[in-house]
Motif scaffolding. Structure first.
Motif: not given
Length: 243
Positions: A33-38, A41-45
């Motif tokens: 259910l997690r859309h990428r807009s969450l 601006g964050l550093t993710t993989d």
């Protein structure tokens, strides 16, 4: 009994209502259910959003729909089954399934996306639906995923209508007039013009002694198909007017 809720607020009760069966790994459904807009601006993989589950769900969904169509329509050719599957799994169809399930309010997204009507965005809904399919598959197995998808199809789609061979107008006209209790249509050549190497046929479709449609083509068969299409349209227009 207190309902289990994930750190981001996804409740087991809501997920089980959505998929229509008890689930195991609730965190997996939160991930779906997690859309990428969450994570903007964050550093993710790149694995935090539901995109990987969407990828998996797309493949599982396509396999299930192909299996359903193959078993349901043993007399339909490969080309028609392929076109029908494409219709059932395109973005618009998937968004419709998501809306029917009430998936939009459960999607986790940024405040900005939420305020921009992200919960009714067709792409976001379609992607989330595929991700949920992927989650059911990983959590409960293929049989459960098949049950989930077939339940959605039964709820949202008329498979007979979706798999109708719309290119064969003569067959469709025949089925329609038989459903009305009439004799099968006949076809009359109205005219045949041109030299032998460049003929042009005009054919009439006759139902219950009445010419209901005419069609033209370079082949007699093509003209019959065109006439059948027009005759079927005539019958349906009459039925609507009488309703």
């Amino acid at each position: 009994m207190v309902d289990e809720v994930t750190e981001r607020g996804v409740a087991r009760r809501d997920v089980e209502s959505l998929v229509g069966m008890p689930v195991g790994d609730l965190d997996l459904y939160e991930h779906a259910l997690r859309h990428r807009s969450l994570f903007r601006g964050l550093t993710t993989d790149g694995t935090e959003s539901n995109e990987r589950l969407e990828f998996l769900g797309d493949a599982v969904l396509g396999t299930i729909v192909a299996d359903v169509l193959y078993r349901r329509f043993p007399d339909r050719a490969e080309g028609l089954l392929t076109r029908t599957r494409a219709t059932l799994v395109n973005g618009k169809a998937l968004a419709g399934y998501a809306e029917a399930l009430g998936l939009g309010p459960l999607i986790l997204m940024s405040e900005n996306m939420d305020s921009s009507e992200g919960r009714s965005n067709q792409t976001i809904l379609a992607d989330a639906f595929e991700a949920i399919v992927g989650a059911v598959y990983l959590d409960l197995g293929f049989s459960a995923a098949r049950r989930f998808v077939t339940d959605v199809l039964d709820r949202c789609v008329d498979l007979e209508e979706a798999a109708a061979d719309r290119s064969n107008h003569k067959s469709r006209l025949l089925e329609h007039v038989q459903g009305l209790g009439l004799d099968q249509p006949t076809y009359e050549v109205v005219s045949e013009e041109g030299p032998s190497h460049d003929r042009w046929f005009t054919v009439a479709a006759v139902v219950a002694g009445e010419r209901l449609g005419e069609g033209e083509d370079r082949s007699k068969k093509g003209a019959e198909q065109a006439a059948a299409r027009e005759a079927l349209a005539t019958l349906r227009d009459r039925e609507k007017a009488e309703a």
